[in-house]
Design a protein around this motif. Structure first.
Motif, short mmCIF file in Angstrom:
data_model
loop_
_atom_site.label_atom_id
_atom_site.label_comp_id
_atom_site.label_asym_id
_atom_site.label_seq_id
_atom_site.Cartn_x
_atom_site.Cartn_y
_atom_site.Cartn_z
N SER A 56 0.83 -1.20 0.00
CA SER A 56 0.00 0.00 0.00
C SER A 56 0.86 1.25 0.00
O SER A 56 0.56 2.23 -0.69
CB SER A 56 -0.94 0.00 1.21
N GLN A 57 1.94 1.22 0.77
CA GLN A 57 2.85 2.37 0.82
C GLN A 57 3.51 2.59 -0.54
O GLN A 57 3.62 3.73 -1.02
CB GLN A 57 3.92 2.14 1.88
N SER A 58 3.95 1.49 -1.17
CA SER A 58 4.59 1.60 -2.49
C SER A 58 3.61 2.13 -3.52
O SER A 58 3.97 2.99 -4.34
CB SER A 58 5.13 0.24 -2.93
N LYS A 77 7.18 7.26 -16.29
CA LYS A 77 7.24 5.88 -15.80
C LYS A 77 8.16 5.83 -14.60
O LYS A 77 9.22 6.47 -14.60
CB LYS A 77 7.77 4.97 -16.91
N THR A 78 7.77 5.11 -13.57
CA THR A 78 8.56 5.07 -12.35
C THR A 78 8.42 3.72 -11.67
O THR A 78 7.49 2.95 -11.96
CB THR A 78 8.13 6.19 -11.39
N SER A 84 12.50 -6.06 -3.16
CA SER A 84 12.23 -6.61 -4.49
C SER A 84 10.82 -7.20 -4.57
O SER A 84 10.21 -7.22 -5.64
CB SER A 84 13.27 -7.69 -4.84
N GLN A 85 10.31 -7.67 -3.44
CA GLN A 85 8.97 -8.26 -3.44
C GLN A 85 7.87 -7.19 -3.49
O GLN A 85 6.77 -7.47 -3.95
CB GLN A 85 8.77 -9.12 -2.17
N THR A 86 8.16 -5.99 -3.02
CA THR A 86 7.13 -4.94 -3.00
C THR A 86 7.35 -3.89 -4.09
O THR A 86 6.71 -2.84 -4.07
CB THR A 86 7.10 -4.24 -1.62
N THR A 87 8.24 -4.19 -5.03
CA THR A 87 8.48 -3.25 -6.12
C THR A 87 7.27 -3.17 -7.05
O THR A 87 6.72 -4.19 -7.45
CB THR A 87 9.72 -3.69 -6.94
N ILE A 88 6.88 -1.95 -7.36
CA ILE A 88 5.75 -1.72 -8.28
C ILE A 88 6.20 -0.74 -9.36
O ILE A 88 6.76 0.32 -9.07
CB ILE A 88 4.53 -1.13 -7.55
N ALA A 138 6.17 -6.45 -9.10
CA ALA A 138 7.32 -7.18 -9.62
C ALA A 138 6.94 -8.63 -9.90
O ALA A 138 6.25 -9.28 -9.11
CB ALA A 138 8.47 -7.11 -8.62
N GLY A 139 7.37 -9.12 -11.06
CA GLY A 139 7.12 -10.52 -11.41
C GLY A 139 5.84 -10.76 -12.18
O GLY A 139 5.54 -11.90 -12.56
N PHE A 140 5.04 -9.71 -12.42
CA PHE A 140 3.79 -9.89 -13.16
C PHE A 140 4.11 -10.27 -14.60
O PHE A 140 4.98 -9.69 -15.24
CB PHE A 140 2.96 -8.61 -13.12
N ALA A 141 3.41 -11.27 -15.11
CA ALA A 141 3.66 -11.77 -16.47
C ALA A 141 3.47 -10.68 -17.51
O ALA A 141 2.45 -9.99 -17.52
CB ALA A 141 2.73 -12.95 -16.76
#
Length: 303
Positions: A56-58, A77-78, A84-88, A138-141
């Protein structure tokens, strides 16, 4: 005689007030922007779990960054996140002909809309007439830039009238213009308005290929329809036939009717605004009538 003149004068005042009032309502209606109309939304089925609140913070930080940048650029774009798990990764893009102020007004609506339409989805895309917002955890196809996300075609078919030839010529001019314009171009040719835009980080060569693909899909999917919109992952095109004169805004899904899954929420919002304005106008008119009635009664009693 005096009563009749007073009655006629009062009636003239009421007519003048009514004309001015409803003229203002029509002006307000015509001045309402349509670049904030919802075109479509795409939401990942998976929702993220966020017991620590890091996602939520990210997400909040990313939205804030995108909205603030929309006051000075049409594409941004940012990436945000503490791990790494909460990277958006997120981006917004405004239509190339929007001013900085209109771009901001459009983009500032998107975070709230994304939350309402997609909840806590791990990926979301919300497309308005004038801008769109996209984010992915992060990791979304990843999907192909050529994948079609949405289409809408006008219900009115004018095939066989020479329209398709004019449309295809306009398509060719627009395709070349998008490449030379580095991602955005709009023009009109013999009453056919066309617009094309590529995502801001797409190079000229890939942009050309994407626009070409979108135009071919428009020819196949919409045939002789008088209007259409094709949205691919990395670009979109829109066209419309305006025999009664050029229209500044891109062809909307309402041009001669539409078929597709476009939302009508923008139109509904305008309708509500017009109804509220009309109700206020009628209320004001009633007050004027009561005032004139009392004035006439007083004058008549004096007479």
């Amino acid at each position: 005689m005096r009563f009749s003149l007073l009655k006629l004068s009062s009636f003239s005042i009421i007519i003048s007030i009514s004309m001015a009032l409803f003229s203002d309502l029509e002006l307000a209606k015509s001045a309402s922007p349509d670049y904030t109309n919802l075109i479509y939304k795409g939401c990942a089925r998976e929702q993220f779990s966020d017991p620590s609140g890091l996602y939520s913070q990210s997400l909040s930080a990313m939205f804030g960054s995108l909205v603030s940048q929309s006051t000075k650029t049409r594409f941004y774009k940012t990436t945000t996140g503490t791990t790494s798990q909460t990277t958006i990764t997120g981006l917004f893009q405004c239509r190339g002909d929007l001013s900085n102020n209109d771009c901001y007004n459009c983009v500032s609506r998107l975070p709230v809309l994304s939350g309402k339409l997609c909840g806590r989805a791990i990926a979301s895309r919300v497309q308005l007439s004038g801008c769109y917002l996209l984010y992915e955890v992060a990791g979304f196809a990843q999907i192909s830039g050529m994948e079609m996300l949405f289409k809408t075609c006008g219900k009115k078919n004018i095939a066989g009238t020479g329209f398709e030839e004019r449309r295809d010529t306009a398509f060719g001019v627009m395709q070349n213009g998008v490449v030379s314009g580095h991602g955005f171009y709009a023009t009109t040719y013999q009453a056919v308005y066309v617009l094309g835009q590529c995502e801001g980080d797409v190079g000229d060569s890939d942009c050309n290929g994407c626009i070409k693909n979108a135009l071919e899909k428009a020819q196949v999917e919409c045939g002789g329809s008088s209007s259409g919109q094709i949205y691919l992952h990395k670009c979109f095109i829109a066209y419309g036939y305006y025999p009664n004169g050029f229209h500044r805004d891109p062809p909307s899904s309402n041009t001669y009717g539409s078929s597709g899954s476009s939302s009508s929420s923008g139109t509904t919002g305008k309708t509500v605004a017009i109804i509220v304005g009309g109700t206020a106008g009628v209320g004001f008119l009633v007050i004027c009538l009561l005032f004139v009635k009392n004035l006439m009664k007083k004058k008549y009693d004096d007479y």
